[in-house]
Each structure stands twice: as C-alpha cells, then as structure tokens.
Scaffold this active site. Structure first.
Site, PDB file in Angstrom:
ATOM      1  N   PHE A 138     -69.096 -16.133 -20.505  1.00  0.00           N
ATOM      2  CA  PHE A 138     -69.547 -15.760 -21.280  1.00  0.00           C
ATOM      3  C   PHE A 138     -70.675 -17.145 -21.306  1.00  0.00           C
ATOM      4  O   PHE A 138     -69.917 -17.932 -21.069  1.00  0.00           O
ATOM      5  CB  PHE A 138     -69.260 -15.325 -22.554  1.00  0.00           C
ATOM      6  CG  PHE A 138     -70.076 -14.832 -23.379  1.00  0.00           C
ATOM      7  CD1 PHE A 138     -70.464 -13.568 -23.036  1.00  0.00           C
ATOM      8  CD2 PHE A 138     -70.920 -15.439 -24.745  1.00  0.00           C
ATOM      9  CE1 PHE A 138     -71.767 -12.795 -24.587  1.00  0.00           C
ATOM     10  CE2 PHE A 138     -71.259 -15.375 -25.386  1.00  0.00           C
ATOM     11  CZ  PHE A 138     -72.276 -14.016 -24.830  1.00  0.00           C
ATOM     12  N   ASP A 209     -60.705 -17.571 -24.879  1.00  0.00           N
ATOM     13  CA  ASP A 209     -61.645 -16.345 -25.645  1.00  0.00           C
ATOM     14  C   ASP A 209     -61.284 -15.110 -26.027  1.00  0.00           C
ATOM     15  O   ASP A 209     -61.282 -14.773 -24.538  1.00  0.00           O
ATOM     16  CB  ASP A 209     -63.400 -16.662 -25.315  1.00  0.00           C
ATOM     17  CG  ASP A 209     -64.267 -16.324 -26.154  1.00  0.00           C
ATOM     18  OD1 ASP A 209     -63.697 -15.179 -27.183  1.00  0.00           O
ATOM     19  OD2 ASP A 209     -65.398 -16.871 -25.961  1.00  0.00           O
ATOM     20  N   TYR A 234     -67.436  -9.902 -35.420  1.00  0.00           N
ATOM     21  CA  TYR A 234     -68.397  -8.635 -35.235  1.00  0.00           C
ATOM     22  C   TYR A 234     -68.314  -7.243 -34.788  1.00  0.00           C
ATOM     23  O   TYR A 234     -69.204  -6.329 -33.916  1.00  0.00           O
ATOM     24  CB  TYR A 234     -70.184  -9.364 -35.846  1.00  0.00           C
ATOM     25  CG  TYR A 234     -70.704 -10.518 -34.716  1.00  0.00           C
ATOM     26  CD1 TYR A 234     -71.019  -9.866 -33.307  1.00  0.00           C
ATOM     27  CD2 TYR A 234     -70.431 -11.877 -34.910  1.00  0.00           C
ATOM     28  CE1 TYR A 234     -70.870 -10.834 -32.117  1.00  0.00           C
ATOM     29  CE2 TYR A 234     -70.972 -12.161 -33.661  1.00  0.00           C
ATOM     30  CZ  TYR A 234     -71.043 -12.325 -32.404  1.00  0.00           C
ATOM     31  OH  TYR A 234     -71.275 -12.937 -31.267  1.00  0.00           O
ATOM     32  N   LYS A 235     -67.255  -8.149 -33.223  1.00  0.00           N
ATOM     33  CA  LYS A 235     -66.904  -6.580 -32.372  1.00  0.00           C
ATOM     34  C   LYS A 235     -66.344  -5.867 -32.970  1.00  0.00           C
ATOM     35  O   LYS A 235     -66.222  -4.933 -33.719  1.00  0.00           O
ATOM     36  CB  LYS A 235     -66.863  -7.519 -31.251  1.00  0.00           C
ATOM     37  CG  LYS A 235     -67.729  -8.140 -30.677  1.00  0.00           C
ATOM     38  CD  LYS A 235     -67.694  -9.036 -30.017  1.00  0.00           C
ATOM     39  CE  LYS A 235     -68.707 -10.064 -28.964  1.00  0.00           C
ATOM     40  NZ  LYS A 235     -68.806 -11.131 -28.076  1.00  0.00           N
ATOM     41  N   ARG A 390     -73.476  -0.891 -19.845  1.00  0.00           N
ATOM     42  CA  ARG A 390     -72.274  -1.026 -20.096  1.00  0.00           C
ATOM     43  C   ARG A 390     -71.497  -0.313 -21.747  1.00  0.00           C
ATOM     44  O   ARG A 390     -72.670  -0.109 -22.634  1.00  0.00           O
ATOM     45  CB  ARG A 390     -72.584  -2.387 -21.072  1.00  0.00           C
ATOM     46  CG  ARG A 390     -70.654  -3.667 -21.577  1.00  0.00           C
ATOM     47  CD  ARG A 390     -70.050  -5.112 -22.131  1.00  0.00           C
ATOM     48  NE  ARG A 390     -71.819  -4.933 -22.821  1.00  0.00           N
ATOM     49  CZ  ARG A 390     -71.330  -5.846 -23.687  1.00  0.00           C
ATOM     50  NH1 ARG A 390     -70.835  -6.809 -23.389  1.00  0.00           N
ATOM     51  NH2 ARG A 390     -71.911  -6.375 -25.339  1.00  0.00           N
TER      52      ARG A 390
HETATM   53  C1  LIG Z   1     -69.838 -12.092 -27.799  1.00  0.00           C
HETATM   54  C2  LIG Z   1     -69.235 -13.149 -27.554  1.00  0.00           C
HETATM   55  C3  LIG Z   1     -69.273 -14.892 -28.030  1.00  0.00           C
HETATM   56  C4  LIG Z   1     -69.978 -14.672 -29.578  1.00  0.00           C
HETATM   57  O1  LIG Z   1     -69.923 -16.588 -30.000  1.00  0.00           O
HETATM   58  P1  LIG Z   1     -70.737 -16.555 -31.357  1.00  0.00           P
HETATM   59  O2  LIG Z   1     -71.041 -18.070 -31.255  1.00  0.00           O
HETATM   60  O3  LIG Z   1     -69.728 -15.907 -32.824  1.00  0.00           O
HETATM   61  O4  LIG Z   1     -72.462 -15.979 -31.093  1.00  0.00           O
HETATM   62  C5  LIG Z   1     -67.986 -15.813 -27.841  1.00  0.00           C
HETATM   63  N1  LIG Z   1     -67.781 -15.508 -26.870  1.00  0.00           N
HETATM   64  C6  LIG Z   1     -68.141 -14.448 -25.937  1.00  0.00           C
HETATM   65  C7  LIG Z   1     -67.479 -14.424 -24.547  1.00  0.00           C
HETATM   66  C8  LIG Z   1     -68.332 -13.753 -26.499  1.00  0.00           C
HETATM   67  O5  LIG Z   1     -68.318 -11.766 -25.723  1.00  0.00           O
END
Ligand SMILES: *Cc1c(COP(=O)(O)O)cnc(C)c1O
Length: 431
Positions: A138, A209, A234-235, A390
């Site tokens: 990501f 992560d 938030y997921k 997705r």
């Molecule tokens: C959604 C997501 C994030 C989100 O990062 P924020 O700093 O909380 O916005 C980070 N890493 C991955 C792999 C994600 O899917």
C-alpha cells in the site's frame, strides 16, 4: 446442505438462490446483521474500505457529546475514562489480532503509527540499513518508509521486490521486513508465520500492516512471533471515517527504545509537566498527543459490535462465513461474466486470501465505470487503479443472498452495457 468451508471457486456452497436462502436461515451469525444500521436496498461490499455504521454508535456518540462533554465537561477525562481510551480500545483490538492486552494501543493514523514502530524497529537493528518490502505494498507504507529513511540520513534503503522474490530478498543485510498481510488490490494473503520466521532467520525484525486483516479473520501476532504491527480502525473494525488506528509492539521490545514522536501522552507522567521527556512504561510510550475522544468512542462501539460475535463463534465463525460468501460471489460472477473478460485475481485457496474478491476487466476505464454503474444499482464496491474491481465482504452484516445477488447485478451491468453512460465514466476524487 454442508456448512463446511469450500475449497475452491469451483466448489461453491450454493448453486442456486434458494440454497443461499437456506444457508441464511441456518446461519448462527445471521442475528448479528441487526447490530448494524444498513440503508435499505444496498448490498454493501466496501466494508474493507469504510466499515458500516453499527446501530449502537449514534447513541454512544450522542451520550459522549451531550452528557460527557456537554454536562460533565472536563471532569470526563477522569469520570468517563477518556484518558485511558487508547489502552482500553487497544485491549479490545488485541483480542482480535492474537496479542496480549498490553501489547496494543489505539492512536493516530496507520501511517503515523507505521512511522513510530518502523523507527523503533530500525533502532533495534542499528547496524543494518535495508527495509525489505513489496513493490505492490500500500503506497502510504512505502511513502512513510521513504520519508523515515531520508530523515535518518544514514543511508537506509527500501528494497522493493515482487511477492515471489520476498524469501530471496530477506538476507543478512535486512533490518526490517515490512509487509502488509493482505494485498489491498488482489486480496491475496501472505503467510505471516513463514515470513516472520524468514525475517528472524536472517536476523531481521518483522513488521506487519494488518489494515485488511484485523477484524476480518483470526490473526495470531504472538503465535507468529511478530515484532511490530499496525492496523486500521475504519475498515473491518467499523470505527467510522478517520477512526483512530492501532499499533502492536511485542512485549519483548517494549522497553528497548522510545519512538521519536515523543509527545506528552507517551510520557511517564504527563501531568507532572516535567521539562525532560521520560517514556511511559510499556506500549503507552507509543502515544504522542491527546486522543481524539469522540472518534475513540465510535471505534470502541465498533469493537463492541464485532466482539458481540464471540457469543456466536467469534472471528473463526465469521471467517468461515466469509469464505462461503466470497466463494459464492466469485464463482457466480465468473460464470456469468467471463465472456466480458472479467477475471478473478483473488486466490481461491482460502488460506491465501483475505475477506475480499477482486476482478480485472480488459480496460481500466471500463472497470471504473462498471463499479459506478453497480453502485447506482445499490451494490457498493470500489475501484482500485489501474483496473481492479474490488469487493470486500464483512460477514458480520452480509448474507449469502447478498453475495448471490451482487454477482448477478455485476453481470447485468456488463450484459446491458449501461456502464457506458457518461455519468459512470467521470472519475471522482475518492475512488
Ligand atoms: C487503509 C490502509 C492504510 C490507511 O492508512 P491511514 O494512515 O490510516 O490513512 C494503511 N495501510 C494499508 C495497507 C491500508 O490498506
């Protein structure tokens, strides 16, 4: 009808809508759907990006605003326990990720937490300069690692490789192996145990992560001997837009270093107002500033909702249901829409995927427009550049018929060609 988890997309647990209805009628998790305030007529397949609203959250927030803040004012830091929300919320998350309650804390955004734990990990391997990760990780993870390497000014490098090249890339020069367990595009899942072992075998630390893992399936951080982890509120934790994230530090590393965002909330005695920084004991030293209390309370409500599943088999049961939902959806979409070039890019081996199904179409603009047309039909998924459609499955509020119907709608959008309408082709800022 057997409730056993299917092994492949060619072995879906339901071959008709009536069979899906039967699975729903017999589903011990079905009552949990009522714990969410879902809009009527919507099949929500984006809980991997923004979890749905738990039914309890509005009242929890109204109480926090009107009583705790409005009436009790500043006393609520003590009387309502605002001050230790990061620890209490962290302890609930710990139950979902296979960690002890004093190894997890809720704070900041995932990106910020990654900066903190990656800093600590690099200090623990001060004689090494390489951070190993995936090229397809990501982007925020890669950006934070790049920013930290530049900031350190000691020649740290980010070694980015393809997934298959990871084992070979983890060598004696590696300080930290920094990986996202579930790929946000394809939903493919890495073997946390094996890669953590590989990292340790080379003398490196493993940082995970869990953005697309926490709350989706059982994660075993301690059993895998992971060193550090971060994840998203938030997921699948349903904490609401911009919810606080979390971080994990294995107990064996907690006293070794303080992280560089040495704010007062991570001080041993914040209200002593000392001139010098002294880190708090344990994972609390990974706090920086004042917690966002209202957001924390919404996240706490999301966690309580997810933990209500414990009475129905908990995450293992949710995960078995997820496998059924994703297999039904993938098999039916593939069968109905293969002729349009729809291709599933999510591994159908259950051990190798997250709670998600992704497809590609031959053309990225078409993929984007198909997702928009599907949303207009009430099936909410999302698009990820360059060409991914997705669909995330939160089994706590989805039914087997939802998986069945969503696949039918996807095929209908392609069969009708309605995705070609101009309104579906214009890209919004947030996809
Ligand atoms: C959604 C997501 C994030 C989100 O990062 P924020 O700093 O909380 O916005 C980070 N890493 C991955 C792999 C994600 O899917």
């Amino acid at each position: 009808m057997s409730a056993a988890a299917p092994r492949s997309a060619t072995d879906p647990p339901a071959a008709t809508r009536a069979q899906c209805e039967a699975l729903d009628a017999a589903d011990p998790l079905a009552p949990l759907r009522a714990l969410f305030a879902l809009p009527p007529g919507v099949v929500y397949l984006d809980g991997n990006s923004l979890g749905a609203l738990p039914a309890a959250t509005p009242a929890r927030l109204a109480d926090a605003v009107e009583r705790q803040w409005g009436r009790d004012l500043i006393r609520s830091w003590n009387t309502a326990g605002w001050v230790d929300l990061p620890q209490r919320v962290g302890a609930k998350i710990a139950r979902l990720v296979g960690a002890d309650s004093d190894e997890v804390i809720a704070a900041d955004a995932t990106s910020v937490n990654l900066f903190k734990v990656l800093s600590a990990a690099l200090r623990l391997r001060a004689d090494r300069r390489v951070i190993v990760s995936e090229r397809g990780n990501f982007p925020t993870d890669l950006y934070v690692a790049q920013g930290l390497a530049d900031q350190l000014g000691k020649g740290h490098v980010l070694r980015l490789v393809e997934r298959e090249e990871l084992p070979a890339a983890i060598d004696e020069s590696a300080a930290v192996v920094m990986l996202t367990q579930v790929d946000y595009r394809t939903g493919s899942r890495l073997d946390m145990q094996a890669l953590t072992e590989a990292a340790h075998g080379a003398g490196a630390l493993a940082l995970w992560d869990l953005a697309h893992s926490a709350g989706a399936f059982p994660v075993e951080l301690d059993a895998a001997r992971a060193d550090f982890a971060v994840g998203c509120g938030y997921k699948y934790l349903n904490g609401g837009p911009g919810a606080p994230a979390f971080l994990f530090v294995a107990r064996r590393h907690q006293a070794a270093f303080s992280q560089p965002l040495s704010g007062w909330m991570g001080h041993a005695a914040p209200f002593a107002f000392e001139t010098g920084y002294r880190p708090a004991e344990g994972v609390a030293r990974y706090l920086c500033g004042t917690p966002p209390v209202l957001s924390m309370i919404a996240l706490d409500a999301g966690l309580d909702t997810l933990l209500a599943a414990d009475a129905h088999g908990g995450l293992p049961a949710l995960w078995r249901k997820s496998l059924q939902l994703t297999t039904i959806f993938a098999a039916r979409a593939q069968a109905l829409a293969e002729r349009h070039g729809l291709r599933c890019v999510t591994p159908m081996d259950g051990e190798r995927r997250g709670s998600q199904v992704s497809f590609t179409l031959p053309d990225g603009d078409q993929a984007y427009a198909v997702v928009q047309a599907l949303i207009a039909r009430g099936v909410v998924g999302d698009f990820r550049a360059p060409d991914i459609l997705r669909f995330g499955f939160a089994p706590i509020y989805l039914r087997h018929v939802d998986a069945w119907d969503a696949a039918g709608q996807l095929a209908a959008v392609l069969d009708s060609g309605e995705w070609r309408r101009g309104e579906f082709l214009a890209r919004a800022a947030v996809t």
